[in-house]
Scaffold this motif. Structure first.
Motif, PDB file in Angstrom:
ATOM      1  N   ASP A  12       0.801  -1.204  -0.021  1.00  0.00           N
ATOM      2  CA  ASP A  12      -0.009   0.181   0.205  1.00  0.00           C
ATOM      3  C   ASP A  12       0.943   1.196   0.019  1.00  0.00           C
ATOM      4  O   ASP A  12       0.543   2.422  -0.704  1.00  0.00           O
ATOM      5  CB  ASP A  12      -0.794   0.005   0.940  1.00  0.00           C
ATOM      6  N   ARG A  13       2.073   1.240   0.912  1.00  0.00           N
ATOM      7  CA  ARG A  13       2.884   2.420   0.688  1.00  0.00           C
ATOM      8  C   ARG A  13       3.414   2.608  -0.516  1.00  0.00           C
ATOM      9  O   ARG A  13       3.753   3.790  -1.209  1.00  0.00           O
ATOM     10  CB  ARG A  13       3.928   2.160   1.950  1.00  0.00           C
ATOM     11  N   ARG A  14       3.835   1.597  -1.097  1.00  0.00           N
ATOM     12  CA  ARG A  14       4.511   1.791  -2.422  1.00  0.00           C
ATOM     13  C   ARG A  14       3.582   2.220  -3.507  1.00  0.00           C
ATOM     14  O   ARG A  14       3.967   3.143  -4.160  1.00  0.00           O
ATOM     15  CB  ARG A  14       5.091   0.091  -3.200  1.00  0.00           C
ATOM     16  N   PHE A  15       2.307   1.757  -3.699  1.00  0.00           N
ATOM     17  CA  PHE A  15       1.336   2.349  -4.438  1.00  0.00           C
ATOM     18  C   PHE A  15       1.076   3.714  -4.252  1.00  0.00           C
ATOM     19  O   PHE A  15       0.962   4.581  -5.090  1.00  0.00           O
ATOM     20  CB  PHE A  15       0.058   1.601  -4.308  1.00  0.00           C
ATOM     21  N   GLU A  16       1.071   4.299  -2.981  1.00  0.00           N
ATOM     22  CA  GLU A  16       0.757   5.558  -2.504  1.00  0.00           C
ATOM     23  C   GLU A  16       1.863   6.312  -3.142  1.00  0.00           C
ATOM     24  O   GLU A  16       1.872   7.623  -3.737  1.00  0.00           O
ATOM     25  CB  GLU A  16       0.429   5.706  -1.020  1.00  0.00           C
ATOM     26  N   ARG A  54       1.411   9.582  -5.650  1.00  0.00           N
ATOM     27  CA  ARG A  54       1.855  10.726  -5.335  1.00  0.00           C
ATOM     28  C   ARG A  54       2.898  11.130  -6.507  1.00  0.00           C
ATOM     29  O   ARG A  54       2.763  12.424  -6.680  1.00  0.00           O
ATOM     30  CB  ARG A  54       2.421  10.850  -4.112  1.00  0.00           C
ATOM     31  N   TYR A  55       3.964  10.375  -6.581  1.00  0.00           N
ATOM     32  CA  TYR A  55       4.881  10.813  -7.747  1.00  0.00           C
ATOM     33  C   TYR A  55       4.156  11.076  -9.114  1.00  0.00           C
ATOM     34  O   TYR A  55       4.541  12.306  -9.689  1.00  0.00           O
ATOM     35  CB  TYR A  55       5.995   9.491  -7.857  1.00  0.00           C
ATOM     36  N   LEU A  56       3.208  10.214  -9.560  1.00  0.00           N
ATOM     37  CA  LEU A  56       2.470  10.570 -11.027  1.00  0.00           C
ATOM     38  C   LEU A  56       1.552  11.862 -10.864  1.00  0.00           C
ATOM     39  O   LEU A  56       1.448  12.390 -11.840  1.00  0.00           O
ATOM     40  CB  LEU A  56       2.009   9.315 -11.200  1.00  0.00           C
ATOM     41  N   MET A  57       0.954  11.978  -9.730  1.00  0.00           N
ATOM     42  CA  MET A  57       0.264  13.311  -9.606  1.00  0.00           C
ATOM     43  C   MET A  57       0.998  14.488  -9.769  1.00  0.00           C
ATOM     44  O   MET A  57       0.603  15.439 -10.611  1.00  0.00           O
ATOM     45  CB  MET A  57      -0.420  13.402  -8.285  1.00  0.00           C
ATOM     46  N   LYS A  58       2.420  14.536  -9.341  1.00  0.00           N
ATOM     47  CA  LYS A  58       3.143  15.893  -9.470  1.00  0.00           C
ATOM     48  C   LYS A  58       4.069  15.534 -10.889  1.00  0.00           C
ATOM     49  O   LYS A  58       4.642  16.596 -11.259  1.00  0.00           O
ATOM     50  CB  LYS A  58       4.212  15.774  -8.442  1.00  0.00           C
ATOM     51  N   ASN A  59       4.212  14.258 -11.480  1.00  0.00           N
ATOM     52  CA  ASN A  59       4.959  14.353 -12.600  1.00  0.00           C
ATOM     53  C   ASN A  59       4.359  13.495 -13.708  1.00  0.00           C
ATOM     54  O   ASN A  59       4.441  12.283 -13.925  1.00  0.00           O
ATOM     55  CB  ASN A  59       6.347  13.580 -12.322  1.00  0.00           C
ATOM     56  N   ARG A  60       3.138  14.153 -14.277  1.00  0.00           N
ATOM     57  CA  ARG A  60       2.255  13.473 -15.027  1.00  0.00           C
ATOM     58  C   ARG A  60       3.093  12.704 -16.332  1.00  0.00           C
ATOM     59  O   ARG A  60       2.282  11.764 -16.795  1.00  0.00           O
ATOM     60  CB  ARG A  60       1.083  14.667 -15.519  1.00  0.00           C
ATOM     61  N   ALA A  94       9.543   4.256 -11.276  1.00  0.00           N
ATOM     62  CA  ALA A  94      10.143   3.156 -10.652  1.00  0.00           C
ATOM     63  C   ALA A  94      11.457   3.680  -9.924  1.00  0.00           C
ATOM     64  O   ALA A  94      11.655   3.511  -8.662  1.00  0.00           O
ATOM     65  CB  ALA A  94      10.450   1.896 -11.439  1.00  0.00           C
ATOM     66  N   GLU A  95      12.300   4.449 -10.699  1.00  0.00           N
ATOM     67  CA  GLU A  95      13.528   4.738  -9.858  1.00  0.00           C
ATOM     68  C   GLU A  95      13.250   5.816  -8.694  1.00  0.00           C
ATOM     69  O   GLU A  95      13.764   6.025  -7.831  1.00  0.00           O
ATOM     70  CB  GLU A  95      14.240   5.349 -11.043  1.00  0.00           C
ATOM     71  N   ALA A  96      12.370   6.780  -9.249  1.00  0.00           N
ATOM     72  CA  ALA A  96      11.927   7.985  -8.286  1.00  0.00           C
ATOM     73  C   ALA A  96      11.302   7.572  -6.937  1.00  0.00           C
ATOM     74  O   ALA A  96      11.536   7.916  -5.914  1.00  0.00           O
ATOM     75  CB  ALA A  96      11.172   8.907  -8.870  1.00  0.00           C
ATOM     76  N   THR A  97      10.636   6.470  -7.264  1.00  0.00           N
ATOM     77  CA  THR A  97       9.887   5.854  -5.898  1.00  0.00           C
ATOM     78  C   THR A  97      10.443   4.634  -5.101  1.00  0.00           C
ATOM     79  O   THR A  97      10.214   4.350  -3.837  1.00  0.00           O
ATOM     80  CB  THR A  97       8.479   5.561  -6.322  1.00  0.00           C
ATOM     81  N   GLY A  98      11.370   4.073  -5.746  1.00  0.00           N
ATOM     82  CA  GLY A  98      11.984   2.913  -5.124  1.00  0.00           C
ATOM     83  C   GLY A  98      11.194   1.708  -5.352  1.00  0.00           C
ATOM     84  O   GLY A  98      11.494   0.523  -4.846  1.00  0.00           O
ATOM     85  N   VAL A  99      10.056   1.699  -6.160  1.00  0.00           N
ATOM     86  CA  VAL A  99       9.219   0.645  -6.269  1.00  0.00           C
ATOM     87  C   VAL A  99       9.733  -0.150  -7.518  1.00  0.00           C
ATOM     88  O   VAL A  99      10.012   0.492  -8.671  1.00  0.00           O
ATOM     89  CB  VAL A  99       7.883   1.129  -6.575  1.00  0.00           C
ATOM     90  N   PRO A 100       9.868  -1.370  -7.460  1.00  0.00           N
ATOM     91  CA  PRO A 100      10.406  -2.275  -8.579  1.00  0.00           C
ATOM     92  C   PRO A 100       9.559  -1.917  -9.840  1.00  0.00           C
ATOM     93  O   PRO A 100       8.245  -1.924  -9.931  1.00  0.00           O
ATOM     94  CB  PRO A 100      10.277  -3.622  -8.083  1.00  0.00           C
ATOM     95  N   ILE A 101      10.375  -1.907 -11.000  1.00  0.00           N
ATOM     96  CA  ILE A 101       9.502  -1.574 -12.484  1.00  0.00           C
ATOM     97  C   ILE A 101       8.528  -2.670 -12.745  1.00  0.00           C
ATOM     98  O   ILE A 101       7.326  -2.348 -13.233  1.00  0.00           O
ATOM     99  CB  ILE A 101      10.532  -1.327 -13.374  1.00  0.00           C
ATOM    100  N   LYS A 102       8.951  -4.034 -12.245  1.00  0.00           N
ATOM    101  CA  LYS A 102       7.919  -5.029 -12.367  1.00  0.00           C
ATOM    102  C   LYS A 102       6.630  -4.960 -11.770  1.00  0.00           C
ATOM    103  O   LYS A 102       5.316  -5.065 -12.296  1.00  0.00           O
ATOM    104  CB  LYS A 102       8.411  -6.157 -11.957  1.00  0.00           C
ATOM    105  N   GLN A 103       6.522  -4.029 -10.546  1.00  0.00           N
ATOM    106  CA  GLN A 103       5.461  -3.961  -9.904  1.00  0.00           C
ATOM    107  C   GLN A 103       4.628  -2.704 -10.420  1.00  0.00           C
ATOM    108  O   GLN A 103       3.174  -2.743 -10.494  1.00  0.00           O
ATOM    109  CB  GLN A 103       5.520  -3.426  -8.282  1.00  0.00           C
ATOM    110  N   VAL A 104       5.233  -1.595 -10.920  1.00  0.00           N
ATOM    111  CA  VAL A 104       4.844  -0.609 -11.751  1.00  0.00           C
ATOM    112  C   VAL A 104       3.871  -0.996 -12.869  1.00  0.00           C
ATOM    113  O   VAL A 104       2.687  -0.886 -13.044  1.00  0.00           O
ATOM    114  CB  VAL A 104       5.633   0.501 -12.000  1.00  0.00           C
ATOM    115  N   GLU A 118       2.791  -4.099 -13.304  1.00  0.00           N
ATOM    116  CA  GLU A 118       1.746  -5.003 -12.988  1.00  0.00           C
ATOM    117  C   GLU A 118       0.398  -4.108 -12.506  1.00  0.00           C
ATOM    118  O   GLU A 118      -0.517  -4.423 -12.781  1.00  0.00           O
ATOM    119  CB  GLU A 118       2.005  -5.816 -11.592  1.00  0.00           C
ATOM    120  N   TRP A 119       0.672  -3.060 -11.790  1.00  0.00           N
ATOM    121  CA  TRP A 119      -0.357  -1.958 -11.733  1.00  0.00           C
ATOM    122  C   TRP A 119      -1.090  -1.432 -12.960  1.00  0.00           C
ATOM    123  O   TRP A 119      -2.361  -1.240 -12.883  1.00  0.00           O
ATOM    124  CB  TRP A 119       0.136  -0.792 -10.637  1.00  0.00           C
ATOM    125  N   ILE A 120      -0.130  -1.235 -13.745  1.00  0.00           N
ATOM    126  CA  ILE A 120      -0.689  -0.824 -14.889  1.00  0.00           C
ATOM    127  C   ILE A 120      -1.416  -1.588 -15.697  1.00  0.00           C
ATOM    128  O   ILE A 120      -2.689  -1.604 -16.134  1.00  0.00           O
ATOM    129  CB  ILE A 120       0.809  -0.298 -15.950  1.00  0.00           C
TER     130      ILE A 120
END
Length: 136
Positions: free
Chosen positions: A32-36, A40-46, A54-64, A66-68
């Motif tokens: 949940d924290r990763r998704f948030e 938040r990052y995408l709201m500021k960086n459309r 993935a790089e800016a948030t530290g969330v694995p690109i595979k996870q990003v 997957e959410w897409i």
């Protein structure tokens, strides 16, 4: 007596009581924290790319990605986000296949159907009718 269903967490492998998310409580919070963070990052960086996000948030690109794919992140609102084509590995914004692979697959199917139709026509030309058989 109620039966307790347990499973291994999909993220950490720890045994936990089965839930809809298939994650233990600790990993569910991390998820949940990763998704948030991504949200938040995408709201500021459309206009950020998937890799930048993935790089800016530290969330694995595979996870990003997957959410897409799960449509938890809207591609319509973020023009530079992409998934990966299942065939060629290139960027895709439309389902599991990129436009090039989708077109190639459609063309191959159309060609195959045309060949099958030609084969049926060829067989029909070389067939003959028995005497007394009704005309079709």
């Amino acid at each position: 007596m109620a039966e307790l269903k347990v499973a291994h967490c999909a993220m950490c492998g720890k045994v936990f009581q089965v839930n809809l998310r298939n994650l233990c409580n600790e990993c569910a919070e991390i998820h949940d924290r990763r998704f948030e963070a991504v949200d938040r990052y995408l709201m500021k960086n459309r206009h950020a790319t998937t890799e930048q996000t993935a790089e800016a948030t530290g969330v694995p690109i595979k996870q990003v990605r997957e959410w897409i794919r799960q449509k938890k992140i809207s591609l319509a609102a973020h023009p530079n986000l992409t998934d990966v084509c299942d065939l060629c590995g290139g960027p895709s914004r439309t389902g599991h296949l990129c436009a090039k692979c989708s077109y190639r697959l459609k063309s191959d199917i159309d060609k195959m159907l045309a060949e099958e139709q030609a084969e049926r026509e060829r067989k029909r030309e070389h067939s003959y009718k028995l005497k007394g058989q009704a005309d079709n």
